[in-house]
Design an enzyme around this catalytic site. Structure first.
Site, PDB file in Angstrom:
ATOM      1  CB  SER A  25       1.633  -6.766   1.445  1.00 22.21           C
ATOM      2  OG  SER A  25       0.402  -7.429   1.480  1.00 22.21           O
ATOM      3  CG  HIS A  63      -0.615  -4.496  -2.669  1.00 21.12           C
ATOM      4  ND1 HIS A  63      -0.259  -5.808  -2.852  1.00 21.12           N
ATOM      5  CD2 HIS A  63      -0.563  -4.283  -1.332  1.00 21.12           C
ATOM      6  CE1 HIS A  63      -0.011  -6.372  -1.677  1.00 21.12           C
ATOM      7  NE2 HIS A  63      -0.189  -5.466  -0.735  1.00 21.12           N
ATOM      8  CG  ASP A  85       0.485  -7.726  -5.387  1.00 24.49           C
ATOM      9  OD1 ASP A  85      -0.416  -6.884  -5.276  1.00 24.49           O
ATOM     10  OD2 ASP A  85       1.242  -8.057  -4.461  1.00 24.49           O
TER      11      ASP A  85
END
Length: 821
Positions: free
Chosen positions: A421, A237, A184
């Site tokens: 996600s 994220h 990620d």
């Protein structure tokens, strides 16, 4: 003024002509140049592109390897050896011509930077299969909504609760022993909810070797810089997704599915921008992690994660190649690493699961749901129309909470995000929970996926037209349904009752329930499954004649392969025996029902059963135990005849019933060395003096078939009316207890010493010589605490056996219990 279209047309025709020329040259040599490469090397421009070699590894033999360690080592060495062996000539040529490149082994390919002329020369090589681009992919990331409360949540996060992870924690499984890899934007490893779960942190110091890799080498102005030597997140994220997998700060922020698991990570995006090269580098690192600043050839596949979470995409529309990432995902699967992938946020239209890696069959793709168990509108729907191998492939595989999910953010805070996600990490964490609970499934990807699929909750309220079964799944909207990790670990196991302890809390303490006594009832249950039975309780209904003191019991958690009694928790059933009772044999019952659904009726014997065996009789408890186990019903109605001698026929009945434990005694069979028998009128007997139609015939032949007796005299007769003495009873009961095993001739008796039943040996009984044929049997009974003799150090072998003595021998010898299932 209208602009002429002729220059544009000419430009297009020129580019088309160039493409055709390059493709023609490439085709002549068997290589394929992808359009992205042609476009990005036009007009003298240079670009990064992959040169994929023709030699690609055959990993099919990995299917014969049983463990992840074996599979991982095989895949790593096979791929690395092939790349090392076949890339040499091309790398030498690139070095000679001063061309920048970076080699890869997870797919046998070399990343090159150059112009059109270089493309043409490489395409002409016989060892090149294809040339494809390395585009920059701008992943659309959700914007976090910051939480004002950065220290404590009011409860377990809704997505964690909705997947029933806390129920699995209560079973004792939190993901322990499992390692999750996150590919990620990086991870803030110092976040309170993540630091303690990082594999590189031992509680006092950090070691990032083999636990972190940064595939960003050429960023400009990125807060993490390039080649960060420690985990760093440049976009929020990755910290958020990893938080949903394992996060828990121990202070109330229970944001993660598997807080007992460990995590490692690889940064594959520069401020949200990924490239196939960055993605491949992380896949390669996870296949065999290597030290900070080290080379992939230094990789250790034994340190690979068990499952990886991948919340990113690589659209073909932006130049991503279908082939190369697919090979990397398949290599990871061959190595026993499960690849969990977010399905994408391009819904609600059908066919929007369109980007690698979500559209691969080898990846387990996850769509998103809301807190009301509806499908999030943004969640991509199938089929995987861009899957060049199977455009009708049904995707996603499963769905998980993905709307307004609260998790960790860099800097120690928390916030909510929405997207697939956020859904994927719930499933990666679910896999960690399942594998910690069922190690036999660890890295068996097909079985794990089947378990997740079959246990998912069907979202029958969501009916769309994207294809598939919207009643039972799977379909192209919610796959098999909403992940339910508790259901995935719910076994069809029936707990088994194994014992019953009855304790008189108010009575004479002889172990027999009698009028006016209060007792505590403590059952024991066995769990034959592979998972614990959590929070087992029981309730009981008692029959007439029993006053209820407590009708509930608690067993707590019964571990797999273990037993539990309510006595452990101090919460058992209690009751009072009625002070009045009818004459004769009497049983009462307690019917117990467990919270797990099992029902058992416990039979409680209420003395006195025989009028000639009062409560103060010396073998009262033993005789009552014989009766309750079905060994005897007495010598006549309400009588046991305790002082009567025992005949050989009676002894056969008693021993056979005690050995059988309630099972039916067969009426026909074979006695080894003597032949077959059929105990029916007109049948056959192996003993001349045992009538085939007599009531004792089956029992005599049962003990003969078990090697307990060969008859009397010359063996043709049994002497059923013969009176049994104490040495004969010792021989019969010892053989019955051993049930075919040899009786030892020597040993030790606790409190008495050692014995040796052989010439010149030692007997522990004054009236038994070491060479007496019954010496081993008598000492065998004494060693098993069945008898200590008749007093004064003697055994009294010639004394006749009475029915009260026999009751003691049988109960002790065959471990008969008054109360049992």
């Amino acid at each position: 003024m209208r602009r002429s279209a002729i220059p544009t047309l000419i430009a297009c025709m020129t580019a088309l002509g160039t493409l055709i020329a390059v493709q023609a040259a490439a085709t002549a040599m068997g290589a394929q140049v992808r359009p992205w490469v042609v476009d990005h090397t036009a007009n003298g421009a240079s670009a990064e592109f992959f040169v994929v070699l023709r030699a690609q590894a055959d990993l099919s033999a990995v299917r014969n390897l049983p463990t992840k360690r074996q599979r991982g080592r095989f895949v790593f060495h096979t791929l690395l050896d092939l790349a090392t062996r076949t890339q040499g000539p091309l790398r030498a040529w690139l070095d000679q011509h001063h061309v920048w490149y970076r080699p890869y082994y997870i797919v046998n390919a070399i990343l090159v930077r150059g112009n059109r002329a270089l493309v043409e020369r490489l395409a002409a090589r016989s060892d090149v299969l294809r040339i494809e681009g390395n585009p920059h992919i701008q992943n659309v990331m959700p914007t976090p909504i910051l939480s004002l409360d950065t220290t404590r949540a009011s409860s377990v996060e809704w997505g964690i609760a909705r997947t029933h992870a806390p129920d699995v924690w209560a079973m004792g499984f939190t993901g322990q022993g499992i390692v999750v890899g996150g590919q990620d934007t990086g991870v803030d490893w110092t976040h309170p909810a993540l630091k303690g779960h990082y594999r590189g942190w031992n509680g006092s110091s950090a070691d990032h070797n083999y636990n972190w890799h940064d595939s960003i080498h050429d960023s400009v102005g990125n807060p993490c810089g390039n080649d960060s030597p420690e985990p760093c997140d440049d976009y929020d994220h990755g910290t958020h997704t990893m938080g949903t997998v394992v996060g828990d700060d121990g202070q109330g922020n229970q944001i993660g599915m598997a807080p007992g698991a460990k995590w490692i990570a690889c940064r594959n995006m520069d401020d949200g921008v990924g490239t196939p090269a960055r993605y491949l580098e992380c896949f390669q690192f996870f296949l065999a992690p290597y030290p900070i600043g080290g080379s992939p050839s230094e990789g250790d596949p034994d340190k690979a994660p068990d499952v990886t979470n991948n919340s990113w995409g690589c659209p073909a529309s932006e130049g991503c190649s279908w082939d190369t990432l697919k090979s990397a995902v398949e290599a990871q699967r061959d190595a026993g690493i499960m690849t969990v992938v977010s399905a994408g946020n391009d819904g609600p239209s059908c066919g929007t699961v369109g980007d690698p890696p979500a559209l691969y069959d080898a990846a387990y793709s996850v769509g998103a749901t809301t807190a009301s168990d509806t499908l999030a509108s943004f969640s991509s729907r199938g089929p995987a129309s861009n899957n060049q191998g199977n455009p009708n492939l049904m995707k996603p595989d499963i769905v998980a909470p993905g709307s307004n999910v609260r998790s960790a953010l860099p800097g120690g805070g928390y916030g909510t995000m929405s997207g697939t996600s956020m859904a994927g990490p719930h499933v990666a964490g679910a896999v960690a929970l399942i594998w910690s609970a069922k190690p036999d499934l660890k890295n068996d990807l097909a079985a794990t996926e089947n378990l997740l699929d079959n246990s998912a909750s069907r979202l029958t309220s969501v009916v769309e037209s994207c294809g598939g079964d919207y009643a039972n799944g799977p379909n192209n909207s919610w796959g098999y349904g909403l992940v339910d990790v508790k259901q995935a670990l719910t076994e069809d196991v029936t707990l088994q009752p194994t014992a019953l302890a009855v304790t008189e809390t108010s009575g004479n303490g002889n172990g027999i329930l009698e009028p006016g006594e209060v007792f505590l009832l403590s059952p024991t249950w066995f769990n034959p499954g592979s998972l614990p039975a959590v929070g087992v309780t029981g309730s009981a209904v008692m029959s007439a004649g029993l006053g209820t003191g407590s009708s509930t019991a608690s067993y707590g958690t019964i571990a797999a392969g273990a037993s539990s009694s309510c006595a452990a928790s101090g919460d058992c059933y209690s009751a009072l025996v009625s002070s009045s009772r009818p004459a004769g044999h009497l049983d009462r019952t307690i019917t117990e029902t467990l919270s797990s659904g099992e029902t058992q009726t416990w039979v409680l014997h209420i003395g006195d059963s025989f009028t000639d065996v009062p409560e103060d009789f010396w073998t009262y408890a033993f005789i009552e135990t014989l009766f309750h186990n079905g060994v005897t019903a007495g010598c006549s109605q309400d009588l046991y005849c305790p002082r009567a001698d025992v005949t050989r026929a009676q002894m056969a009945v008693f021993i056979a019933k005690a050995m059988a434990g309630g099972a039916t005694i067969p009426t026909s069979g074979t006695v080894p060395g003597k032949g077959t028998y059929n105990c029916t009128a007109g049948g056959t007997s192996v003993f001349d003096d045992v009538d085939p139609g007599s009531a004792t015939c089956p029992y005599v032949h049962f003990i003969a078939a078990h090697g307990i007796t060969a008859g009397c005299g010359d063996g043709t007769i049994y002497c059923p009316q013969g009176i049994v003495n104490r040495w004969q009873m010792a021989v019969f009961i010892a053989k019955g207890m051993a049930d075919g095993a040899p009786i030892p001739t020597g040993g030790t008796i606790s409190g008495m010493g050692s014995y040796d039943c052989s010439a010149g040996g030692v007997s522990l009984f004054g009236d038994i010589t070491p060479t007496d044929p019954a010496c081993p049997h008598i000492h065998y009974l004494a060693a098993h605490q069945v008898t200590a003799g008749c007093g004064n150090g003697d055994y009294c072998p010639s004394n006749l056996m009475t029915r009260d003595q026999m009751a003691v021998f049988l109960v002790k010898g065959f471990d008969l219990k008054l109360y049992q299932p």
